[in-house]
Design a protein around this motif. Structure first.
Motif, PDB file in Angstrom:
ATOM      1  N   ALA A 330       0.746  -1.159  -0.071  1.00  0.00           N
ATOM      2  CA  ALA A 330      -0.028   0.019   0.024  1.00  0.00           C
ATOM      3  C   ALA A 330       0.983   1.260   0.111  1.00  0.00           C
ATOM      4  N   LEU A 331       1.997   1.207   0.684  1.00  0.00           N
ATOM      5  CA  LEU A 331       2.813   2.318   0.837  1.00  0.00           C
ATOM      6  C   LEU A 331       3.614   2.599  -0.334  1.00  0.00           C
ATOM      7  N   ALA A 332       3.732   1.423  -1.102  1.00  0.00           N
ATOM      8  CA  ALA A 332       4.662   1.712  -2.472  1.00  0.00           C
ATOM      9  C   ALA A 332       3.375   2.316  -3.607  1.00  0.00           C
ATOM     10  N   GLN A 333       2.325   1.833  -3.273  1.00  0.00           N
ATOM     11  CA  GLN A 333       1.253   2.422  -4.327  1.00  0.00           C
ATOM     12  C   GLN A 333       0.943   3.843  -4.234  1.00  0.00           C
ATOM     13  N   VAL A 334       1.110   4.291  -2.768  1.00  0.00           N
ATOM     14  CA  VAL A 334       1.183   5.848  -2.630  1.00  0.00           C
ATOM     15  C   VAL A 334       1.939   6.424  -3.146  1.00  0.00           C
ATOM     16  N   ARG A 335       3.465   5.748  -3.246  1.00  0.00           N
ATOM     17  CA  ARG A 335       4.396   6.401  -3.773  1.00  0.00           C
ATOM     18  C   ARG A 335       4.542   6.661  -5.133  1.00  0.00           C
ATOM     19  N   ALA A 336       3.916   5.488  -5.961  1.00  0.00           N
ATOM     20  CA  ALA A 336       3.666   5.411  -7.246  1.00  0.00           C
ATOM     21  C   ALA A 336       2.982   6.380  -7.644  1.00  0.00           C
ATOM     22  N   LEU A 337       1.591   6.749  -6.830  1.00  0.00           N
ATOM     23  CA  LEU A 337       0.752   7.724  -7.351  1.00  0.00           C
ATOM     24  C   LEU A 337       1.278   9.259  -6.962  1.00  0.00           C
ATOM     25  N   LEU A 338       1.748   9.409  -5.916  1.00  0.00           N
ATOM     26  CA  LEU A 338       2.203  10.750  -5.507  1.00  0.00           C
ATOM     27  C   LEU A 338       3.690  11.112  -5.343  1.00  0.00           C
ATOM     28  N   GLY A 339       4.493  10.176  -5.662  1.00  0.00           N
ATOM     29  CA  GLY A 339       5.847  10.436  -5.637  1.00  0.00           C
ATOM     30  C   GLY A 339       6.626   9.900  -4.239  1.00  0.00           C
ATOM     31  N   ALA A 340       7.813   9.816  -4.538  1.00  0.00           N
ATOM     32  CA  ALA A 340       8.773   8.959  -3.594  1.00  0.00           C
ATOM     33  C   ALA A 340       8.583   9.644  -2.096  1.00  0.00           C
ATOM     34  N   ASP A 341       8.497  10.907  -1.889  1.00  0.00           N
ATOM     35  CA  ASP A 341       8.352  11.567  -0.466  1.00  0.00           C
ATOM     36  C   ASP A 341       6.890  11.417   0.053  1.00  0.00           C
ATOM     37  N   ALA A 342       6.030  10.881  -0.550  1.00  0.00           N
ATOM     38  CA  ALA A 342       4.613  11.138   0.085  1.00  0.00           C
ATOM     39  C   ALA A 342       4.406  10.213   1.213  1.00  0.00           C
ATOM     40  N   THR A 343       5.179   9.022   1.230  1.00  0.00           N
ATOM     41  CA  THR A 343       5.007   8.254   2.539  1.00  0.00           C
ATOM     42  C   THR A 343       5.607   9.040   3.790  1.00  0.00           C
ATOM     43  N   ARG A 344       6.477   9.981   3.515  1.00  0.00           N
ATOM     44  CA  ARG A 344       6.972  10.607   4.823  1.00  0.00           C
ATOM     45  C   ARG A 344       5.980  11.067   5.749  1.00  0.00           C
ATOM     46  N   SER A 345       4.973  11.633   5.112  1.00  0.00           N
ATOM     47  CA  SER A 345       3.925  12.271   5.780  1.00  0.00           C
ATOM     48  C   SER A 345       2.802  11.250   6.446  1.00  0.00           C
ATOM     49  N   LEU A 346       3.182  10.016   6.190  1.00  0.00           N
ATOM     50  CA  LEU A 346       1.929   8.994   6.528  1.00  0.00           C
ATOM     51  C   LEU A 346       2.588   7.936   7.661  1.00  0.00           C
ATOM     52  N   GLY A 347       1.585   7.455   8.575  1.00  0.00           N
ATOM     53  CA  GLY A 347       2.145   6.617   9.594  1.00  0.00           C
ATOM     54  C   GLY A 347       1.707   5.062   9.284  1.00  0.00           C
ATOM     55  N   ALA A 348       1.706   4.120  10.082  1.00  0.00           N
ATOM     56  CA  ALA A 348       1.762   2.735   9.663  1.00  0.00           C
ATOM     57  C   ALA A 348       0.342   2.321   9.256  1.00  0.00           C
ATOM     58  N   PRO A 349       0.264   1.700   8.050  1.00  0.00           N
ATOM     59  CA  PRO A 349      -0.996   1.282   7.635  1.00  0.00           C
ATOM     60  C   PRO A 349      -1.801   0.316   8.470  1.00  0.00           C
ATOM     61  N   LEU A 350      -3.018   0.432   8.502  1.00  0.00           N
ATOM     62  CA  LEU A 350      -4.024  -0.443   9.238  1.00  0.00           C
ATOM     63  C   LEU A 350      -4.531  -1.190   7.905  1.00  0.00           C
ATOM     64  N   VAL A 351      -4.357  -2.639   7.888  1.00  0.00           N
ATOM     65  CA  VAL A 351      -4.867  -3.554   6.943  1.00  0.00           C
ATOM     66  C   VAL A 351      -5.915  -4.426   7.553  1.00  0.00           C
TER      67      VAL A 351
END
Ligand SMILES: Cc1cc2nc3c(=O)[nH]c(=O)nc-3n(C[C@H](O)[C@H](O)[C@H](O)COP(=O)(O)OP(=O)(O)OC[C@H]3O[C@@H](n4cnc5c(N)ncnc54)[C@H](O)[C@@H]3O)c2cc1C
Length: 427
Positions: A330-351
């Motif tokens: 999921a985090l890799a998908q966010v980066r693919a959509l919004l760029g490599a830095d996007a997940t710095r603003s995000l915490g641990a995913p709830l699956v």
């Protein structure tokens, strides 16, 4: 311990709650049992740690097909705050990391029209074929894989290669989409729970004898009843021992209704920047055939998380790999959509874990090719009308797979059970 009643209802999700309420309102005695420690089933709202007190729906999110969904009226009549999600939702279509150009977006809209013109009539012709096969004449279009992913793997949670095109057509959830303030799961528990009456929680049906008077064996004793309404998912149904076995027609129908999987993943914000995205924006990328892909909705109604979805075969493959691998995906998908830095603003995913939860074993059922009629067949009462399989999977109102369909089907099951009681010879 043995308990006697007119109707035993197995499962306290939406269908079971609706059925129990209708049985009791008709003046019949009812025992409602639920394997887990809560009511609501696949409608579940929590406020997860790290989400700043915001609520999250793990399962159902929207009341689809709002104009014909009975739960919309129930929510409004109860004074709930019902919000038209579509009025607030924006869409961003991307090709890779960049937004689609206006010409590309127009190409997508044109493809959707072509898709409807080609695939919809085919769904109403003989014989039934797989969704993927119906897409074959359109495969060369750059948007074909995107529409296939969205319609089959995400909305229907199905494997496009096995998914009945007829079933897709019958259960087309056209119309508006509503949410209920505070979460759908909380609304179901708050409004349908009290109407349904007492529930025996942590009481699991393990075996159902139906040759004579019905006996439901549970981990907490036996329930004897004149009629039974069984609302568990089709994944779970195959794990309950029926004695005698289910009638052949019902077993064949069950085999034609496998569980699909839609996994929801919520990723909380850990900084205030919100990635420069407005609330309620749905992010979708052009799909590449054979490459797993997620879609997201950012900051639903201001709540500080991204809500992501992965469905169909990709969701099952990730479920096998486990929650940590799904979170990484999921985090890799966010980066693919919004760029490599996007997940710095995000915490641990709830699956969410619908696949591995023994009370569900998937998200909702779809019909395989040639089995669009299986929903009606599995829901047909047997044992002189005293045994009834109910729930989202057997809804024949065009709302299969949904809360509204589960509710309609639960009410109908209660009517059928009461009619069977009336028809039974008096002892
Ligand atoms: C991720 C996800 C997203 C979804 N999104 C939407 C959406 O946006 N809109 C929508 O309308 N629908 C959505 N759905 C589908 C919707 O949640 C279901 O269709 C609906 O909740 C099914 O209700 P039900 O009563 O048929 O079954 P359930 O909710 O599964 O109820 C059956 C109950 O039986 C219990 N049970 C299981 N085994 C036993 C046993 N042996 N003995 C006793 N009890 C047992 C279970 O614990 C459960 O509580 C979604 C589902 C998922 C998982």
């Amino acid at each position: 311990m043995i308990t006697d009643c007119d109707v035993v209802v197995v499962g306290a999700g939406v269908a079971g709650l609706a059925a129990a309420a209708a049985v009791r309102a008709a003046g019949r005695s009812c025992v409602l049992i639920e394997a887990s420690g809560r009511i609501g089933g696949r409608a579940l709202t929590t406020t997860p740690p790290g989400f700043g007190g915001a609520w999250f729906d793990h399962g159902a999110t929207w009341l689809h097909a709002a104009e014909r969904n009975p739960l919309v009226g129930i929510a409004e009549a109860a004074g709930e705050t019902v919000i038209d999600s579509d009025k607030h939702r924006n869409w961003r279509l991307q090709i890779g990391e960049r937004a689609a150009t206006p010409a590309e977006a127009a190409g997508f809209e044109a493809f959707r029209e072509r898709f409807e013109a080609v695939v919809r009539p085919r769904a109403r012709a003989e014989p039934d074929i797989a969704f993927a096969e119906a897409m074959a004449p359109l495969r060369d279009d750059p948007w074909a894989a995107t529409v296939e992913l969205w319609e089959a793997a995400q909305i229907a949670a199905a494997d496009p290669v096995r998914f009945s095109l007829r079933d897709w057509d019958i259960n087309d959830l056209d119309g508006g989409n509503r949410i209920v303030e505070g979460g759908i799961g909380a609304f179901i528990a708050r409004r349908l729970g009290p109407a349904a009456g007492a529930v025996s929680l942590e009481t699991r049906a393990e075996r159902i004898d139906w040759a004579g008077p019905i006996r439901v064996e549970t981990n907490r004793g036996t329930i004897r009843a004149e009629a039974a309404i069984v609302t568990v998912s089709t994944g779970v149904l195959g794990r309950i021992a029926f004695a005698p076995a289910l009638p052949d027609a019902h077993q064949a129908a069950l085999d034609g209704l496998p569980m699909g999987l839609l996994t929801k993943i919520a990723i909380p914000a850990v900084s205030a920047d919100r990635l420069g995205l407005p609330d309620n924006i749905s992010l979708r990328r052009q799909a590449v055939r054979g490459v797993p892909m997620m879609s997201f909705m950012a900051w639903p109604f201001g709540r500080p998380y991204l809500q992501g979805f992965v469905g169909g075969p990709a969701a099952w493959a990730l479920a096998k790999e486990g929650a940590a691998a799904t979170a990484d995906f999921a985090l890799a998908q966010v980066r693919a959509l919004l760029g490599a830095d996007a997940t710095r603003s995000l915490g641990a995913p709830l699956v969410t874990g619908w696949a591995g939860d023994a009370n569900f074993l998937g998200s909702y059922a779809y019909a395989t090719v040639g089995n669009a009629g299986a929903r009606g067949a599995l829901g047909t009462p047997f044992a002189d009308g005293r045994m009834i399989i109910a729930g989202e999977a057997v809804c024949t109102d065009g709302l299969a797979g949904t809360l509204g369909g589960a509710w309609l089907n639960g009410v109908q099951a209660a009517r059928n059970a009461i009619a069977a009681l009336r028809a039974a010879p008096q002892g």
